[in-house]
Design an enzyme around this catalytic site. Structure first.
Site, PDB file in Angstrom:
ATOM      1  N   SER A 107      34.211  30.697  44.936  1.00  0.00           N
ATOM      2  CA  SER A 107      34.579  29.450  44.266  1.00  0.00           C
ATOM      3  C   SER A 107      34.694  28.235  45.158  1.00  0.00           C
ATOM      4  O   SER A 107      34.938  27.139  44.642  1.00  0.00           O
ATOM      5  CB  SER A 107      35.902  29.633  43.531  1.00  0.00           C
ATOM      6  OG  SER A 107      35.637  30.350  42.371  1.00  0.00           O
ATOM      7  N   PHE A 165      34.781  41.789  34.499  1.00  0.00           N
ATOM      8  CA  PHE A 165      35.258  42.521  35.681  1.00  0.00           C
ATOM      9  C   PHE A 165      36.586  43.232  35.452  1.00  0.00           C
ATOM     10  O   PHE A 165      37.348  43.464  36.380  1.00  0.00           O
ATOM     11  CB  PHE A 165      35.336  41.566  36.882  1.00  0.00           C
ATOM     12  CG  PHE A 165      34.011  40.929  37.199  1.00  0.00           C
ATOM     13  CD1 PHE A 165      32.875  41.716  37.387  1.00  0.00           C
ATOM     14  CD2 PHE A 165      33.878  39.556  37.268  1.00  0.00           C
ATOM     15  CE1 PHE A 165      31.630  41.133  37.656  1.00  0.00           C
ATOM     16  CE2 PHE A 165      32.640  38.968  37.534  1.00  0.00           C
ATOM     17  CZ  PHE A 165      31.515  39.763  37.725  1.00  0.00           C
ATOM     18  N   SER A 205      39.335  28.748  35.036  1.00  0.00           N
ATOM     19  CA  SER A 205      38.250  29.406  34.300  1.00  0.00           C
ATOM     20  C   SER A 205      36.900  29.053  34.900  1.00  0.00           C
ATOM     21  O   SER A 205      36.557  27.865  35.038  1.00  0.00           O
ATOM     22  CB  SER A 205      38.284  28.969  32.823  1.00  0.00           C
ATOM     23  OG  SER A 205      37.140  29.441  32.148  1.00  0.00           O
ATOM     24  N   ARG A 330      41.597  22.153  45.747  1.00  0.00           N
ATOM     25  CA  ARG A 330      42.972  22.668  45.748  1.00  0.00           C
ATOM     26  C   ARG A 330      43.799  21.943  46.790  1.00  0.00           C
ATOM     27  O   ARG A 330      43.280  21.535  47.835  1.00  0.00           O
ATOM     28  CB  ARG A 330      42.986  24.159  46.115  1.00  0.00           C
ATOM     29  CG  ARG A 330      42.465  25.071  45.047  1.00  0.00           C
ATOM     30  CD  ARG A 330      42.706  26.520  45.451  1.00  0.00           C
ATOM     31  NE  ARG A 330      42.177  27.455  44.481  1.00  0.00           N
ATOM     32  CZ  ARG A 330      42.781  27.799  43.344  1.00  0.00           C
ATOM     33  NH1 ARG A 330      43.958  27.273  43.030  1.00  0.00           N
ATOM     34  NH2 ARG A 330      42.219  28.661  42.526  1.00  0.00           N
ATOM     35  N   THR A 344      39.609  28.026  47.651  1.00  0.00           N
ATOM     36  CA  THR A 344      39.582  29.455  47.938  1.00  0.00           C
ATOM     37  C   THR A 344      38.371  30.041  47.223  1.00  0.00           C
ATOM     38  O   THR A 344      37.831  29.413  46.313  1.00  0.00           O
ATOM     39  CB  THR A 344      40.858  30.121  47.401  1.00  0.00           C
ATOM     40  OG1 THR A 344      41.106  29.591  46.082  1.00  0.00           O
ATOM     41  CG2 THR A 344      42.045  29.833  48.284  1.00  0.00           C
ATOM     42  N   GLY A 345      37.954  31.229  47.625  1.00  0.00           N
ATOM     43  CA  GLY A 345      36.828  31.862  46.937  1.00  0.00           C
ATOM     44  C   GLY A 345      36.971  33.375  46.920  1.00  0.00           C
ATOM     45  O   GLY A 345      37.379  33.974  47.919  1.00  0.00           O
ATOM     46  N   THR A 346      36.650  33.955  45.789  1.00  0.00           N
ATOM     47  CA  THR A 346      36.618  35.410  45.660  1.00  0.00           C
ATOM     48  C   THR A 346      35.315  35.788  44.995  1.00  0.00           C
ATOM     49  O   THR A 346      35.049  35.381  43.861  1.00  0.00           O
ATOM     50  CB  THR A 346      37.764  35.928  44.761  1.00  0.00           C
ATOM     51  OG1 THR A 346      39.007  35.506  45.303  1.00  0.00           O
ATOM     52  CG2 THR A 346      37.735  37.442  44.667  1.00  0.00           C
TER      53      THR A 346
HETATM   54  C1  REY Z   1      35.686  37.785  39.841  1.00  0.00           C
HETATM   55  C2  REY Z   1      36.164  39.152  40.087  1.00  0.00           C
HETATM   56  C3  REY Z   1      36.357  36.750  40.698  1.00  0.00           C
HETATM   57  C4  REY Z   1      36.209  39.567  41.545  1.00  0.00           C
HETATM   58  C5  REY Z   1      36.018  35.323  40.324  1.00  0.00           C
HETATM   59  N1  REY Z   1      35.527  34.597  41.317  1.00  0.00           N
HETATM   60  O1  REY Z   1      36.213  34.859  39.214  1.00  0.00           O
HETATM   61  C6  REY Z   1      35.286  33.206  41.231  1.00  0.00           C
HETATM   62  C7  REY Z   1      36.275  32.548  42.155  1.00  0.00           C
HETATM   63  C8  REY Z   1      33.886  32.835  41.557  1.00  0.00           C
HETATM   64  O2  REY Z   1      37.244  31.985  41.632  1.00  0.00           O
HETATM   65  C9  REY Z   1      36.589  41.011  41.777  1.00  0.00           C
HETATM   66  N2  REY Z   1      37.749  41.402  41.027  1.00  0.00           N
HETATM   67  C10 REY Z   1      36.839  41.176  43.275  1.00  0.00           C
HETATM   68  C11 REY Z   1      37.680  42.297  40.058  1.00  0.00           C
HETATM   69  C12 REY Z   1      39.026  42.631  39.438  1.00  0.00           C
HETATM   70  O3  REY Z   1      36.657  42.814  39.698  1.00  0.00           O
HETATM   71  N3  REY Z   1      38.935  43.690  38.491  1.00  0.00           N
HETATM   72  O4  REY Z   1      38.009  41.147  43.695  1.00  0.00           O
HETATM   73  O5  REY Z   1      35.844  41.288  43.979  1.00  0.00           O
HETATM   74  O6  REY Z   1      36.092  32.623  43.397  1.00  0.00           O
END
Ligand code: REY
Length: 420
Positions: A107, A165, A205, A330, A344-346
């Protein structure tokens, strides 16, 4: 493998880190409850305590002990570079992670999308307080949703990744090679009720920044990739940065990403290769620690947007007692009273923190090449304390417990897909 350098200019000329203790002064007092002052402070990089390399090293090692194959951080402090890395980029070959390795920024891509859109505002092609539907007729179910609502996560548009997810590894494997259109992703969101009335609440979102991508394409007649390239990557010479959707590989030297299963004891999945089509303009950028530091330094330094749009970007919606969300940006208030700005990014296999000081002169990017591990995410956030607050005034344990945010693990993913 352990590495650490501090030097000036590019790291080729860097010398081995000096581990001599640097006296540190906090730039502002810690609030009585230790959670930060709650106010936004404007501290120039020159007034900050020196980065605490030993503290950074300890954070990276802790992340490894908690399951991250590798972790690294780069600090660009007004021309002085600190680079530290621990562990593996590739668990099969055992190649050590280095701060030159590319990775998926998740993100942090939202800040790229917001910059493109705010440049369009500067050019008079977009208005923040106009209905999204006036640019994309009939797209959203409520004409009251404005561009500003999207960029501040106040539209109420449901985050489709909640369902995608819910189960981490099966959810990932189901979309790893999939190619979605933006409309496909919006349709997934619109199949669910909105979470709040337009403007009424902050609710993070991915859908908001997918619609942001659609706006970029509609207003410029070009792809998001071309617009990132023209407006950000090329002018800032971000040579390690790319947006290759829907290609699945990361070109050049890069960190592999490792995704833990929800079930303890199962092996981690190598999640490096994927289209990231489920995120696109909400999360599919590839970059490096150096490039993200250059990007946020340029942004807060006023080199990407007019003063007016940079001010819009920093109109904060409260996230919790120590964080705010602007427009694709942020704000985090640290224990020493300093506020830092970034994202931040995940994304599967990668956790990123990329933040800069108010004047953009001290920038920090930290990465762990794992995800779905809230403990590592929380640990990695402590790189910001060491990098911007310097050596702790109290014991390390007291400081980390004062600043660890209970909801850390939830901040980038909707609460109902987060897990312990
Ligand atoms: C999606 C799930 C994370 C990640 C997401 N990332 O929305 C956006 C962001 C781009 O805000 C996944 N978690 C993980 C799961 C939880 O699958 N059940 O932690 O890799 O950065």
């Amino acid at each position: 493998m352990v590495s650490g350098t501090v030097g000036t200019g590019t790291a080729l000329g860097a010398v081995l880190v000096s581990l001599l203790a640097v006296p540190a002064q906090a730039a502002a007092p810690v609030a009585p409850d230790g959670t930060g002052t709650g106010r936004v402070t404007s501290v120039a990089a020159g007034e900050l305590a020196a980065p605490d390399d030993e503290g950074l090293r300890e954070v990276l090692r802790t992340a490894l002990s908690q399951g991250a194959p590798g972790a690294m951080v780069r600090v660009d402090d007004n021309g002085t570079v600190h680079r530290l890395s621990e562990g593996d980029a590739d668990r099969v070959t055992g190649r050590a992670l280095t701060t030159y390795d590319r990775f998926r920024v998740g993100s942090v891509s939202k800040s790229f999308t917001a910059v493109v859109l705010l440049q369009l505002v500067d050019e008079g092609k977009l208005d923040l307080d106009t209905s999204v539907n006036s640019y994309l007729p009939g797209l959203l179910p409520d004409d009251r949703i404005t561009v500003r609502h999207l960029l501040s996560h106040r539209s109420g548009l449901y985050d489709y990744t909640n369902d995608m997810f819910e189960q981490t590894v099966p959810g990932f494997e189901a979309v790893r090679n999939k190619v979605f259109s933006y409309q496909d992703l919006v349709n997934l969101s619109l199949a669910k009720p909105v979470t709040n009335a337009p403007g009424a609440a902050y609710s993070y979102s991915n859908t908001n920044f997918v619609v942001g991508g659609m706006l970029i394409e509609k207003l410029t007649g070009q792809s998001v990739r071309t617009q990132y390239q023209k407006r950000i990557i090329k002018p800032l010479k971000l040579t390690g940065t790319s947006y290759v959707h829907p290609n699945t590989a990361i070109a050049g030297r890069h960190a592999n990403g490792y995704l833990p299963d929800d079930e303890a004891g199962k092996p981690m999945v190598d999640s490096t290769e994927q289209t990231v089509s489920w995120a696109q303009s909400a999360g599919a950028v590839i970059s490096t620690t150096r490039d993200l530091n250059t990007f946020f330094s340029a942004l807060l330094g006023g080199r990407l947007l007019s003063a007016a749009q940079l001010a819009q970007m920093q109109q904060w919606t409260p996230v919790n007692s120590t964080q705010g969300y602007g427009l694709g940006l942020r704000r985090r208030d640290l224990s020493c009273g300093v506020s830092v700005y970034g994202h931040t990014g995940t994304v599967q296999g990668y956790y990123t923190y990329a933040f800069t000081s108010k004047d953009g002169k001290r920038s920090v990017t930290a990465l762990a090449n794992t995800s779905n591990n809230g403990t590592v995410l929380t640990t990695l956030s402590r790189t910001l304390e060491s990098a911007f607050c310097g050596k702790p005034q109290t014991t390390a344990a007291a400081r980390s417990s004062a600043t660890v945010n209970q909801v850390e693990r939830y901040e980038d993913i909707a609460p109902n897909i987060a897990r312990d």
